[in-house]
Design a protein around this motif. Structure first.
Motif, PDB file in Angstrom:
ATOM      1  N   ARG A   1      -4.534 -20.963   1.304  1.00  0.00           N
ATOM      2  CA  ARG A   1      -4.849 -22.376   1.048  1.00  0.00           C
ATOM      3  C   ARG A   1      -4.689 -23.213   2.312  1.00  0.00           C
TER       4      ARG A   1
ATOM      5  N   ILE B   1     -10.680 -25.113   0.136  1.00  0.00           N
ATOM      6  CA  ILE B   1      -9.645 -24.145  -0.255  1.00  0.00           C
ATOM      7  C   ILE B   1     -10.070 -23.287  -1.440  1.00  0.00           C
TER       8      ILE B   1
ATOM      9  N   ASP C   1      -2.170 -27.321  -5.585  1.00  0.00           N
ATOM     10  CA  ASP C   1      -2.780 -26.829  -4.358  1.00  0.00           C
ATOM     11  C   ASP C   1      -3.535 -27.929  -3.628  1.00  0.00           C
TER      12      ASP C   1
END
Length: 348
Positions: free
Chosen positions: A250, A177, A184
């Protein structure tokens, strides 16, 4: 080459031309990427790719823009919110999205990431595909997925995680990512793990419903919640929706890292358009979030599923809890500032 519907949308300025997202090259050589950033597009020295790993120094092409890597402008913005929609129009939009889903050809093996809530259950109701959930043995997501699958008369494969699974996946996910911050990584981890274990060519996800339909506490409490600048439900919803391109980059990268293609039917243009037309009380009212979506779902699904409240995936799967545990075991104590991020950075 991008399809004719996208080319027409450039000319008309229509940000929602009936797709589930797009990014690529127009006949004149310009690049275009959809308004919500549902498809990824990266550039570097005049070249482009959907995969940042193909490029030496990738730069994400902005959502809603058309042009060259060095000279582009915003052509599409989401339509201004109006208050002229309702459950009937939303029902039709969802039908259109599911019709488009069933018409897909050549996707290979398909699976559904199913956590037992209303969003993924609507997707399950529209397809005949295996269901998969990941979480720790005592997680809410596994319990909810099993209960909801039983109510639907379906089987679900529950992939029970151990802390070693999370530990092994952290560096791969962070690299996939391109981010190391705790939030995240904790969100991307269960998406990566369910895609890996489902082992399908295409993974259907319920992503986007919370952003579109008022699924967050800060939207419900917009008038007093300091996390939003808006003081109305719809205004807060629009703020949250504006964060979707960043979130989707993401999520898409996490799933694609397993050689799986993510598909998000609830983010079909028709659904987005109707969500923007809903009044406040069809987003949140009387303590119920996503009211319009749940009303449509209740026509298709048992009430315990249509009205189930769920935690975010990183909490419902308990992945965030175990990521915190890993950080502390590695010596990154909670008294340290952002200790989980520091742990992730140490293993990448």
């Amino acid at each position: 080459m991008l399809p004719e519907s996208v080319r027409d949308a450039v000319e008309s300025g229509d940000p929602l031309p009936g797709t589930t997202g797009f990014a690529g090259e127009l006949p004149d050589g310009r690049l275009a990427r959809d308004v919500l950033g549902r498809e990824l597009l990266y550039t570097d020295s005049g070249t482009w790719s959907h995969d940042p790993d193909d490029l030496a120094d990738p730069t994400l092409f902005p959502a809603g823009h058309v042009g060259t890597p060095d000279d582009h402008e915003r052509v599409w913005r989401l339509p201004d919110s109006t208050i002229d929609g309702g459950v009937d129009a939303l029902r039709d939009a969802l039908e259109a999205a599911f019709d488009a889903l069933s018409a897909r050809d050549g996707d290979g093996d398909v699976a559904v990431a199913f956590s037992g809530g209303v969003d993924s259950a609507l997707v399950v109701d529209a397809v005949d595909a295996p269901l998969h959930v990941v979480g720790f043995p005592d997680s809410a997501d596994i319990a909810a997925a099993k209960e909801s699958a039983s109510l639907l008369g379906r089987d679900v494969t529950a992939h029970e995680l151990a802390i070693e699974d999370v530990e092994a996946a952290v560096p791969d996910v962070a690299r996939a990512i391109g981010r190391t911050n705790a939030m995240d990584v904790s969100i991307a981890l269960p998406l990566f793990l369910v895609a890996e274990r489902a082992d399908a060519d295409c993974l259907l996800l319920g992503q986007g419903a919370d952003e579109l339909f008022g699924g967050y506490a800060k939207v419900e409490k917009a008038e007093t919640d300091p996390r939003t600048d808006a003081d109305t439900v719809r205004g807060a919803r629009d703020e949250v929706l504006a964060t979707l391109p960043d979130q989707l980059e993401r999520d898409v990268r996490a799933v694609r890292a397993t050689d799986t293609e993510p598909v998000t039917p609830l983010l079909h243009d028709a659904v987005v358009r109707e969500a923007l037309r809903l009044p406040d009380d069809l987003l949140v009212a009387d303590g119920t979030r996503k009211r319009a979506l749940r009303a449509v779902a209740a026509e298709r699904l048992p009430d315990p599923i249509a009205y189930r409240e769920k935690k975010a995936v990183q909490y419902g799967s308990l992945v965030a809890r175990e990521l915190d545990r890993l950080a502390r075991q590695a010596g990154f104590k909670r008294r340290m500032d952002d200790h989980v991020t520091k742990y992730v950075e140490s293993v990448v």
